[in-house]
Design a protein around this motif. Structure first.
Motif, PDB file in Angstrom:
ATOM      1  N   ARG A  81      25.884  -6.361 -20.658  1.00  0.00           N
ATOM      2  CA  ARG A  81      25.328  -6.897 -19.419  1.00  0.00           C
ATOM      3  C   ARG A  81      26.451  -6.981 -18.386  1.00  0.00           C
ATOM      4  O   ARG A  81      27.508  -7.554 -18.657  1.00  0.00           O
ATOM      5  N   GLN A  82      26.195  -6.427 -17.211  1.00  0.00           N
ATOM      6  CA  GLN A  82      27.227  -6.434 -16.177  1.00  0.00           C
ATOM      7  C   GLN A  82      26.614  -6.736 -14.813  1.00  0.00           C
ATOM      8  O   GLN A  82      25.618  -6.123 -14.417  1.00  0.00           O
ATOM      9  N   TRP A  83      27.221  -7.670 -14.097  1.00  0.00           N
ATOM     10  CA  TRP A  83      26.848  -7.978 -12.718  1.00  0.00           C
ATOM     11  C   TRP A  83      27.750  -7.187 -11.791  1.00  0.00           C
ATOM     12  O   TRP A  83      28.966  -7.104 -12.002  1.00  0.00           O
ATOM     13  N   ILE A  84      27.151  -6.596 -10.763  1.00  0.00           N
ATOM     14  CA  ILE A  84      27.890  -5.774  -9.803  1.00  0.00           C
ATOM     15  C   ILE A  84      27.729  -6.424  -8.431  1.00  0.00           C
ATOM     16  O   ILE A  84      26.599  -6.675  -7.981  1.00  0.00           O
ATOM     17  N   ILE A  85      28.855  -6.682  -7.749  1.00  0.00           N
ATOM     18  CA  ILE A  85      28.836  -7.483  -6.532  1.00  0.00           C
ATOM     19  C   ILE A  85      29.553  -6.782  -5.391  1.00  0.00           C
ATOM     20  O   ILE A  85      30.680  -6.292  -5.546  1.00  0.00           O
ATOM     21  N   ASP A  86      28.913  -6.764  -4.240  1.00  0.00           N
ATOM     22  CA  ASP A  86      29.594  -6.468  -2.978  1.00  0.00           C
ATOM     23  C   ASP A  86      29.478  -7.748  -2.155  1.00  0.00           C
ATOM     24  O   ASP A  86      28.401  -8.060  -1.638  1.00  0.00           O
ATOM     25  N   PRO A  87      30.547  -8.532  -2.044  1.00  0.00           N
ATOM     26  CA  PRO A  87      30.444  -9.847  -1.411  1.00  0.00           C
ATOM     27  C   PRO A  87      29.884  -9.803   0.007  1.00  0.00           C
ATOM     28  O   PRO A  87      28.991 -10.585   0.350  1.00  0.00           O
ATOM     29  N   ILE A  88      30.431  -8.894   0.810  1.00  0.00           N
ATOM     30  CA  ILE A  88      29.866  -8.639   2.141  1.00  0.00           C
ATOM     31  C   ILE A  88      29.801  -7.137   2.332  1.00  0.00           C
ATOM     32  O   ILE A  88      30.824  -6.481   2.537  1.00  0.00           O
ATOM     33  N   ASP A  89      28.616  -6.594   2.217  1.00  0.00           N
ATOM     34  CA  ASP A  89      28.407  -5.182   2.508  1.00  0.00           C
ATOM     35  C   ASP A  89      28.226  -5.071   4.018  1.00  0.00           C
ATOM     36  O   ASP A  89      27.282  -5.613   4.581  1.00  0.00           O
ATOM     37  N   GLY A  90      29.146  -4.382   4.663  1.00  0.00           N
ATOM     38  CA  GLY A  90      29.124  -4.316   6.124  1.00  0.00           C
ATOM     39  C   GLY A  90      30.135  -5.264   6.742  1.00  0.00           C
ATOM     40  O   GLY A  90      29.814  -6.016   7.661  1.00  0.00           O
ATOM     41  N   THR A  91      31.368  -5.229   6.225  1.00  0.00           N
ATOM     42  CA  THR A  91      32.393  -6.129   6.753  1.00  0.00           C
ATOM     43  C   THR A  91      32.639  -5.888   8.240  1.00  0.00           C
ATOM     44  O   THR A  91      32.823  -6.848   9.004  1.00  0.00           O
ATOM     45  N   GLU A  92      32.620  -4.637   8.677  1.00  0.00           N
ATOM     46  CA  GLU A  92      32.878  -4.358  10.097  1.00  0.00           C
ATOM     47  C   GLU A  92      31.792  -4.946  10.998  1.00  0.00           C
ATOM     48  O   GLU A  92      32.109  -5.617  11.989  1.00  0.00           O
ATOM     49  N   PRO A  93      30.490  -4.726  10.724  1.00  0.00           N
ATOM     50  CA  PRO A  93      29.488  -5.404  11.562  1.00  0.00           C
ATOM     51  C   PRO A  93      29.543  -6.923  11.442  1.00  0.00           C
ATOM     52  O   PRO A  93      29.263  -7.637  12.408  1.00  0.00           O
ATOM     53  N   PHE A  94      29.918  -7.430  10.275  1.00  0.00           N
ATOM     54  CA  PHE A  94      30.090  -8.874  10.110  1.00  0.00           C
ATOM     55  C   PHE A  94      31.156  -9.389  11.077  1.00  0.00           C
ATOM     56  O   PHE A  94      30.937 -10.372  11.800  1.00  0.00           O
ATOM     57  N   LEU A  95      32.290  -8.717  11.117  1.00  0.00           N
ATOM     58  CA  LEU A  95      33.379  -9.142  11.990  1.00  0.00           C
ATOM     59  C   LEU A  95      33.029  -8.962  13.462  1.00  0.00           C
ATOM     60  O   LEU A  95      33.542  -9.689  14.318  1.00  0.00           O
ATOM     61  N   ALA A  96      32.141  -7.996  13.748  1.00  0.00           N
ATOM     62  CA  ALA A  96      31.730  -7.738  15.134  1.00  0.00           C
ATOM     63  C   ALA A  96      30.593  -8.645  15.587  1.00  0.00           C
ATOM     64  O   ALA A  96      30.162  -8.565  16.750  1.00  0.00           O
ATOM     65  N   GLY A  97      30.090  -9.485  14.678  1.00  0.00           N
ATOM     66  CA  GLY A  97      29.028 -10.405  15.047  1.00  0.00           C
ATOM     67  C   GLY A  97      27.645  -9.801  15.084  1.00  0.00           C
ATOM     68  O   GLY A  97      26.726 -10.370  15.681  1.00  0.00           O
ATOM     69  N   ARG A  98      27.476  -8.634  14.418  1.00  0.00           N
ATOM     70  CA  ARG A  98      26.163  -7.992  14.392  1.00  0.00           C
ATOM     71  C   ARG A  98      25.364  -8.464  13.173  1.00  0.00           C
ATOM     72  O   ARG A  98      25.826  -9.293  12.404  1.00  0.00           O
ATOM     73  N   ARG A  99      24.156  -7.903  13.006  1.00  0.00           N
ATOM     74  CA  ARG A  99      23.210  -8.397  11.993  1.00  0.00           C
ATOM     75  C   ARG A  99      23.196  -7.594  10.704  1.00  0.00           C
ATOM     76  O   ARG A  99      22.683  -8.075   9.683  1.00  0.00           O
ATOM     77  N   SER A 100      23.709  -6.388  10.717  1.00  0.00           N
ATOM     78  CA  SER A 100      23.514  -5.452   9.601  1.00  0.00           C
ATOM     79  C   SER A 100      24.552  -5.629   8.498  1.00  0.00           C
ATOM     80  O   SER A 100      25.239  -4.693   8.112  1.00  0.00           O
ATOM     81  N   TRP A 101      24.649  -6.840   7.967  1.00  0.00           N
ATOM     82  CA  TRP A 101      25.566  -7.117   6.863  1.00  0.00           C
ATOM     83  C   TRP A 101      24.891  -8.100   5.911  1.00  0.00           C
ATOM     84  O   TRP A 101      23.931  -8.774   6.266  1.00  0.00           O
ATOM     85  N   GLY A 102      25.397  -8.153   4.720  1.00  0.00           N
ATOM     86  CA  GLY A 102      24.848  -9.087   3.741  1.00  0.00           C
ATOM     87  C   GLY A 102      25.508  -8.875   2.400  1.00  0.00           C
ATOM     88  O   GLY A 102      26.463  -8.103   2.275  1.00  0.00           O
ATOM     89  N   THR A 103      25.008  -9.540   1.410  1.00  0.00           N
ATOM     90  CA  THR A 103      25.566  -9.460   0.063  1.00  0.00           C
ATOM     91  C   THR A 103      24.701  -8.571  -0.815  1.00  0.00           C
ATOM     92  O   THR A 103      23.474  -8.597  -0.713  1.00  0.00           O
ATOM     93  N   HIS A 104      25.350  -7.782  -1.649  1.00  0.00           N
ATOM     94  CA  HIS A 104      24.684  -6.950  -2.659  1.00  0.00           C
ATOM     95  C   HIS A 104      25.016  -7.506  -4.037  1.00  0.00           C
ATOM     96  O   HIS A 104      26.194  -7.721  -4.354  1.00  0.00           O
ATOM     97  N   VAL A 105      24.004  -7.693  -4.854  1.00  0.00           N
ATOM     98  CA  VAL A 105      24.221  -8.065  -6.257  1.00  0.00           C
ATOM     99  C   VAL A 105      23.245  -7.273  -7.112  1.00  0.00           C
ATOM    100  O   VAL A 105      22.069  -7.122  -6.748  1.00  0.00           O
ATOM    101  N   ALA A 106      23.730  -6.760  -8.230  1.00  0.00           N
ATOM    102  CA  ALA A 106      22.858  -6.082  -9.192  1.00  0.00           C
ATOM    103  C   ALA A 106      23.252  -6.497 -10.601  1.00  0.00           C
ATOM    104  O   ALA A 106      24.397  -6.893 -10.850  1.00  0.00           O
ATOM    105  N   LEU A 107      22.305  -6.392 -11.503  1.00  0.00           N
ATOM    106  CA  LEU A 107      22.550  -6.626 -12.930  1.00  0.00           C
ATOM    107  C   LEU A 107      22.175  -5.362 -13.683  1.00  0.00           C
ATOM    108  O   LEU A 107      21.062  -4.844 -13.532  1.00  0.00           O
TER     109      LEU A 107
END
Length: 261
Positions: A81-107
């Motif tokens: 069993r493995q969890w796969i994480i992208d803490p912030i997918d879309g770091t550049e839009p996150f830093l630019a204050g846009r909406r197209s970012w978020g967290t990815h998690v899969a099992l």
């Protein structure tokens, strides 16, 4: 459900999403320290903080599971069993204050995708998928029981298709899209648009396992199709093509759409 997945895993998935949103929003539209990784991409203090929060929860709740995360935390190993994480997918839009970012998690369980989730903290919305049980959209503060089932579009002709993706302006891919279909961009992200029927295909020439893992499960459970750069279906193959299923053969037939290097 496959392998050793339980309802508790789905509850944990949503708990991880809640925690990630809470941490990331504390940094959003603030001055955040950043650095450049060896691959040339940017990592921020927010990425690191979200990763730490999620790994802490997983170590408490699933100490025997592996964790693979973009910023190097966790303990991938060879775990069933493995969890796969992208803490912030879309770091550049996150830093630019846009909406197209978020967290990815899969099992993954035994190498197969079992669960996946993508969040959009600025909207208070998340999209998740359960292997064999569909793809769903729901509000972060509402019960998953109130979620809406997602379904890809029914566009069957490439000439009528809307194609999005991570494609540079003026590139051979951009020119091929303009020649054969219509380019489309979505303010919340192309994969989210695909599972919502607003886009018919997405070309993703790059990306790590943490980018693709939840996306692949969301798209396929919403009735779509994914193939990697080698023609298989690996989410860790550093790029691939997502379609609504009806367009797959037409897109495969155009070499420019499949030259992802």
């Amino acid at each position: 459900m496959i392998g050793f997945m339980s309802c508790d895993d789905l509850e944990l998935l949503h708990r991880l999403a809640h925690a990630a949103d809470a941490v990331s929003l504390r940094y959003f539209r603030r001055i955040v320290s950043t650095s450049v990784k060896d691959d040339g991409t940017i990592v921020s203090a927010a990425d690191v903080a979200v990763e730490a929060a999620l790994i802490k929860i997983l170590r408490e709740q699933r100490p025997g599971d592996g964790v693979l995360s973009e910023e190097g935390g966790g303990s991938p190993g060879q775990r069933h069993r493995q969890w796969i994480i992208d803490p912030i997918d879309g770091t550049e839009p996150f830093l630019a204050g846009r909406r197209s970012w978020g967290t990815h998690v899969a099992l993954t369980i035994g190498g197969e995708l079992a669960l996946g989730i993508i969040t959009r903290p600025t909207e208070g919305i998340r999209w998740w998928a359960i292997r064999g049980e569909g793809a769903w959209r729901g509000h972060a503060e509402e019960s998953p029981e109130n979620a809406q089932r997602m379904q890809v579009s029914r566009t069957a002709r490439l000439a009528h298709a809307r194609i999005g993706g991570f494609v540079a302006s003026g590139s051979h891919l951009a020119k091929a899209i303009a020649l054969h279909a219509r380019w489309s961009a979505d303010s919340l992200g192309d994969i989210i648009a695909l599972v919502g029927g607003r886009v018919d295909a997405v070309i993703a020439p790059a990306g790590g396992a943490w980018d693709h893992a939840p996306q692949v499960l969301l798209v396929t459970e919403a009735g779509g199709c994914y193939y990697d750069r080698f023609g298989g279906a690996r989410f860790d193959a550093a790029g691939g093509v997502y379609t609504n299923g009806l367009l797959t053969d037409q897109i495969r037939a155009i070499p420019a759409f499949n030259e992802l290097d």
